[in-house]
Design a protein around this motif. Structure first.
Motif, PDB file in Angstrom:
ATOM      1  N   ARG A   1     -79.274 -54.030  16.894  1.00 50.92           N
ATOM      2  CA  ARG A   1     -78.325 -52.981  17.285  1.00 50.92           C
ATOM      3  C   ARG A   1     -78.918 -51.989  18.283  1.00 50.92           C
ATOM      4  O   ARG A   1     -78.249 -51.032  18.689  1.00 50.92           O
ATOM      5  CB  ARG A   1     -77.818 -52.241  16.046  1.00 50.92           C
ATOM      6  CG  ARG A   1     -78.877 -51.450  15.281  1.00 50.92           C
ATOM      7  CD  ARG A   1     -78.243 -50.644  14.146  1.00 50.92           C
ATOM      8  NE  ARG A   1     -79.245 -49.950  13.360  1.00 50.92           N
ATOM      9  CZ  ARG A   1     -79.713 -50.364  12.180  1.00 50.92           C
ATOM     10  NH1 ARG A   1     -79.248 -51.484  11.653  1.00 50.92           N
ATOM     11  NH2 ARG A   1     -80.630 -49.665  11.531  1.00 50.92           N
ATOM     12  N   THR A   2     -80.160 -52.211  18.673  1.00 54.53           N
ATOM     13  CA  THR A   2     -80.811 -51.341  19.652  1.00 54.53           C
ATOM     14  C   THR A   2     -80.530 -51.857  21.058  1.00 54.53           C
ATOM     15  O   THR A   2     -80.696 -53.050  21.335  1.00 54.53           O
ATOM     16  CB  THR A   2     -82.332 -51.287  19.408  1.00 54.53           C
ATOM     17  OG1 THR A   2     -82.581 -50.797  18.100  1.00 54.53           O
ATOM     18  CG2 THR A   2     -83.015 -50.393  20.431  1.00 54.53           C
ATOM     19  N   ILE A   3     -80.095 -50.980  21.952  1.00 54.38           N
ATOM     20  CA  ILE A   3     -79.807 -51.362  23.335  1.00 54.38           C
ATOM     21  C   ILE A   3     -81.086 -51.236  24.156  1.00 54.38           C
ATOM     22  O   ILE A   3     -81.631 -50.136  24.311  1.00 54.38           O
ATOM     23  CB  ILE A   3     -78.692 -50.492  23.921  1.00 54.38           C
ATOM     24  CG1 ILE A   3     -77.412 -50.637  23.080  1.00 54.38           C
ATOM     25  CG2 ILE A   3     -78.426 -50.873  25.382  1.00 54.38           C
ATOM     26  CD1 ILE A   3     -76.299 -49.710  23.474  1.00 54.38           C
ATOM     27  N   ALA A   4     -81.575 -52.370  24.646  1.00 55.53           N
ATOM     28  CA  ALA A   4     -82.821 -52.401  25.398  1.00 55.53           C
ATOM     29  C   ALA A   4     -82.588 -52.048  26.860  1.00 55.53           C
ATOM     30  O   ALA A   4     -81.474 -52.186  27.381  1.00 55.53           O
ATOM     31  CB  ALA A   4     -83.447 -53.788  25.288  1.00 55.53           C
ATOM     32  N   ASP A   5     -83.650 -51.638  27.556  1.00 54.23           N
ATOM     33  CA  ASP A   5     -83.549 -51.292  28.975  1.00 54.23           C
ATOM     34  C   ASP A   5     -83.033 -52.462  29.798  1.00 54.23           C
ATOM     35  O   ASP A   5     -82.308 -52.271  30.784  1.00 54.23           O
ATOM     36  CB  ASP A   5     -84.915 -50.852  29.501  1.00 54.23           C
ATOM     37  CG  ASP A   5     -85.311 -49.474  29.006  1.00 54.23           C
ATOM     38  OD1 ASP A   5     -84.426 -48.749  28.496  1.00 54.23           O
ATOM     39  OD2 ASP A   5     -86.508 -49.122  29.105  1.00 54.23           O
ATOM     40  N   VAL A   6     -83.401 -53.686  29.397  1.00 52.15           N
ATOM     41  CA  VAL A   6     -82.967 -54.843  30.179  1.00 52.15           C
ATOM     42  C   VAL A   6     -81.445 -54.974  30.181  1.00 52.15           C
ATOM     43  O   VAL A   6     -80.861 -55.474  31.146  1.00 52.15           O
ATOM     44  CB  VAL A   6     -83.642 -56.137  29.656  1.00 52.15           C
ATOM     45  CG1 VAL A   6     -83.118 -56.517  28.272  1.00 52.15           C
ATOM     46  CG2 VAL A   6     -83.470 -57.279  30.643  1.00 52.15           C
ATOM     47  N   ASP A   7     -80.774 -54.508  29.134  1.00 48.84           N
ATOM     48  CA  ASP A   7     -79.314 -54.550  29.102  1.00 48.84           C
ATOM     49  C   ASP A   7     -78.729 -53.718  30.247  1.00 48.84           C
ATOM     50  O   ASP A   7     -77.784 -54.143  30.916  1.00 48.84           O
ATOM     51  CB  ASP A   7     -78.786 -54.009  27.774  1.00 48.84           C
ATOM     52  CG  ASP A   7     -78.976 -54.984  26.631  1.00 48.84           C
ATOM     53  OD1 ASP A   7     -79.822 -55.883  26.768  1.00 48.84           O
ATOM     54  OD2 ASP A   7     -78.302 -54.841  25.599  1.00 48.84           O
ATOM     55  N   TYR A   8     -79.281 -52.534  30.460  1.00 53.47           N
ATOM     56  CA  TYR A   8     -78.786 -51.678  31.544  1.00 53.47           C
ATOM     57  C   TYR A   8     -79.110 -52.291  32.907  1.00 53.47           C
ATOM     58  O   TYR A   8     -78.308 -52.228  33.842  1.00 53.47           O
ATOM     59  CB  TYR A   8     -79.389 -50.287  31.424  1.00 53.47           C
ATOM     60  CG  TYR A   8     -78.980 -49.567  30.157  1.00 53.47           C
ATOM     61  CD1 TYR A   8     -77.649 -49.209  29.931  1.00 53.47           C
ATOM     62  CD2 TYR A   8     -79.921 -49.255  29.184  1.00 53.47           C
ATOM     63  CE1 TYR A   8     -77.265 -48.560  28.762  1.00 53.47           C
ATOM     64  CE2 TYR A   8     -79.548 -48.598  28.017  1.00 53.47           C
ATOM     65  CZ  TYR A   8     -78.232 -48.261  27.818  1.00 53.47           C
ATOM     66  OH  TYR A   8     -77.853 -47.623  26.656  1.00 53.47           O
ATOM     67  N   GLN A   9     -80.310 -52.892  33.010  1.00 57.21           N
ATOM     68  CA  GLN A   9     -80.699 -53.505  34.281  1.00 57.21           C
ATOM     69  C   GLN A   9     -79.763 -54.657  34.656  1.00 57.21           C
ATOM     70  O   GLN A   9     -79.408 -54.819  35.827  1.00 57.21           O
ATOM     71  CB  GLN A   9     -82.142 -54.014  34.181  1.00 57.21           C
ATOM     72  CG  GLN A   9     -83.183 -52.917  34.009  1.00 57.21           C
ATOM     73  CD  GLN A   9     -84.556 -53.478  33.666  1.00 57.21           C
ATOM     74  OE1 GLN A   9     -84.774 -54.685  33.736  1.00 57.21           O
ATOM     75  NE2 GLN A   9     -85.467 -52.604  33.264  1.00 57.21           N
ATOM     76  N   LEU A  10     -79.349 -55.415  33.665  1.00 56.41           N
ATOM     77  CA  LEU A  10     -78.537 -56.603  33.935  1.00 56.41           C
ATOM     78  C   LEU A  10     -77.036 -56.298  34.022  1.00 56.41           C
ATOM     79  O   LEU A  10     -76.309 -56.899  34.826  1.00 56.41           O
ATOM     80  CB  LEU A  10     -78.768 -57.653  32.854  1.00 56.41           C
ATOM     81  CG  LEU A  10     -80.166 -58.278  32.796  1.00 56.41           C
ATOM     82  CD1 LEU A  10     -80.252 -59.252  31.632  1.00 56.41           C
ATOM     83  CD2 LEU A  10     -80.507 -58.989  34.098  1.00 56.41           C
ATOM     84  N   TYR A  11     -76.559 -55.359  33.203  1.00 58.33           N
ATOM     85  CA  TYR A  11     -75.124 -55.270  32.985  1.00 58.33           C
ATOM     86  C   TYR A  11     -74.474 -53.935  33.369  1.00 58.33           C
ATOM     87  O   TYR A  11     -73.250 -53.873  33.547  1.00 58.33           O
ATOM     88  CB  TYR A  11     -74.795 -55.533  31.515  1.00 58.33           C
ATOM     89  CG  TYR A  11     -75.438 -56.777  30.965  1.00 58.33           C
ATOM     90  CD1 TYR A  11     -75.218 -58.032  31.556  1.00 58.33           C
ATOM     91  CD2 TYR A  11     -76.293 -56.729  29.870  1.00 58.33           C
ATOM     92  CE1 TYR A  11     -75.815 -59.178  31.056  1.00 58.33           C
ATOM     93  CE2 TYR A  11     -76.888 -57.859  29.359  1.00 58.33           C
ATOM     94  CZ  TYR A  11     -76.640 -59.095  29.951  1.00 58.33           C
ATOM     95  OH  TYR A  11     -77.233 -60.215  29.462  1.00 58.33           O
ATOM     96  N   LEU A  12     -75.254 -52.860  33.515  1.00 61.93           N
ATOM     97  CA  LEU A  12     -74.646 -51.530  33.670  1.00 61.93           C
ATOM     98  C   LEU A  12     -73.644 -51.486  34.811  1.00 61.93           C
ATOM     99  O   LEU A  12     -72.520 -50.972  34.653  1.00 61.93           O
ATOM    100  CB  LEU A  12     -75.758 -50.485  33.873  1.00 61.93           C
ATOM    101  CG  LEU A  12     -75.276 -49.039  34.076  1.00 61.93           C
ATOM    102  CD1 LEU A  12     -74.523 -48.550  32.840  1.00 61.93           C
ATOM    103  CD2 LEU A  12     -76.458 -48.128  34.383  1.00 61.93           C
TER     104      LEU A  12
END
Length: 464
Positions: A450-461
């Motif tokens: 359930r933790t949002i990793a930095d890579v999520d923002y890099q890929l999807y933001l």
């Protein structure tokens, strides 16, 4: 408090002799190792030590049901189901020792947990290993072994991108971003730190031996000499990690025991070397003709191979553990065995027949050595009892041998599921510790998921 007989075999005489020999020591770290391999306990004053050896020390049962952050995991059944009652922790004989470099001077000792009536507390990892050792002794078999300790020395400051980076040399501040594998000159930069590590190990009676610069910038390996008592070998590893971490901190750097702290380089393993002796002290793995393997060593390999998939959660217990398993990274990716071959999961090292042993290579340095040893010994016994064939020896590149790769979980979640349904692992660890360990891992998995990793923002933001 009335004096009691210690279920570990510790005696007040050991404490009294230590106090007489070390009048300078003012306090003691009393350390109980939990399922994650974390030392939990207290610091007690000198005047409290005799009572500890005479009557044990009350500690809450929940101390063995904590996750990696120190939070309660209610699903272990060790919290409110039991009213979070007290158990009694007792000293482990032979582990009391001074701590190097403390001011004021302190000592340390390891503990195990028992019920108030002296019965073993079956969620204590060390006692799970002791049970395996005791059951093997009843069968006339005595395991011997040693662990290797790989680790990184990192800077306390992150780089410009927020990533961890290798520590500068504590001798002169020199910085190297190269791999430096087996470089003797590179070790000079950490000489003051390693001198303190060896001094601390000597004081604690640990057989710390060879030091090398390992296969990544800032990575090192320390080896421990073989012990005829596997319990002592696991104690050695627990104590050596505490020494390395403490002495690194004193020198202004961070000792890192994550399995994979730096993405582009190899991770850190905790290879476990194991052999078997009979009641006469003879190594039962030693062949009469070199290279003509005895059935005992082959069956031991077969048991380890057959049970490896359902045991991987023990060997790779954390989310980060699974980043270590990539091809050509000195971390095995399938249940293979071979001779003098570092690309396999189970290696028979080159060397004299007298020292014949199996090197178990899957575990990361983030694993609990008590759980690793207990699981490996249970697998070894399973193989001997059922005369399991290990299959064909792998020669050459073991990363290309994918015949049984599908028997190994591919990720942490799959490993948790495999462990949860494993009757073998339940038998190896004991029903209570199996429940405790799996519940802790499930809780930690949910925390990570359930933790949002930095890579999520890099890929999807900005993309979806």
């Amino acid at each position: 408090v009335l004096s009691m007989t210690s279920p570990t075999g510790s005696t007040p005489e050991e404490a009294r002799d230590f106090l007489d020999a070390h009048p300078e020591i003012e306090a003691f770290d009393i350390v109980l190792t939990d399922a994650n391999g974390i030392g939990r306990g207290k610091i007690i004053r000198r005047l409290e030590l005799m009572a500890l050896y005479e009557s044990g020390r009350h500690l809450p049962i929940s101390i063995l049901g904590l996750d990696i952050t120190g939070e309660d995991v209610h699903e272990t059944g060790l919290i409110w189901d039991s009213g979070d009652g007290d158990m009694r922790a007792w000293p482990i004989p032979g582990t009391i020792a001074p701590l190097h470099g403390t001011n004021p001077p302190r000592g340390q000792l390891l503990m195990s947990m028992f019920h108030l009536d002296g019965a073993p507390m079956t969620s204590d990892p060390r006692l799970a290993l002791k049970r395996q050792v005791d059951e093997m002794a009843a069968e006339g078999l005595y395991p011997a072994g040693a662990f290797e300790l790989e680790f990184f020395l990192l800077s306390n400051e992150r780089d410009a991108n927020g990533k961890v980076q290798p520590a500068a040399a504590v001798l002169d501040g020199r910085i190297s971003g190269k791999t430096e594998v087996y470089s003797v000159d590179h070790l000079l930069g950490m000489e003051p730190l390693f001198s303190d590590i060896y001094a601390a190990a000597k004081i604690e009676g640990l057989p710390a031996e060879t030091l090398i610069s390992e296969y990544a910038p800032g990575q090192y390996e320390l080896t421990l000499n073989y012990r005829t008592d596997v319990l002592q070998a696991a104690d050695d590893l627990v104590r050596l990690k505490r020494i390395v971490r403490a002495q690194a901190r004193r020198h202004g750097v961070t000792a890192c025991f994550m399995a994979k702290p730096i993405a582009d380089y190899a991770g850190s393993g905790m290879h476990f070397h194991v052999s078997l002796r009979d009641k006469d002290g003879t190594n039962v793995f030693t062949e009469e003709v070199e290279g003509k393997w005895k059935p005992e060593i082959l069956h031991a390999l077969g048991g380890m191979i057959e049970t490896m998939g359902e045991s991987m959660l023990v060997f790779a217990p954390h989310a980060n553990s699974w980043r270590r398993f990539t091809s050509q990274s000195y971390a095995p990716v399938s249940p293979t065995w071979g001779v003098n071959n570092r690309s396999v999961a189970l290696r028979i090292p080159a060397g004299s027949k007298k020292a014949r042993r199996i090197e178990h290579r899957p575990s990361g340095v983030d694993a609990n050595p008590y759980l690793v040893a207990a699981t490996v010994l249970a697998a070894l016994r399973h193989g001997l009892k059922n005369k399991i064939d290990p299959g064909t020896e792998t020669t050459g590149n073991g990363y290309e041998n994918s015949a049984n790769a599908d028997k190994i979980p591919r990720d942490w979640r799959s490993a948790i599921a495999a462990a949860k349904g494993s009757e073998f692992l339940k038998s190896a660890l004991g029903e209570d510790l199996h429940r405790t360990f799996v519940a802790i891992k499930e809780s930690e998995y949910l925390r990570v998921a359930r933790t949002i990793a930095d890579v999520d923002y890099q890929l999807y933001l900005h993309e979806v």
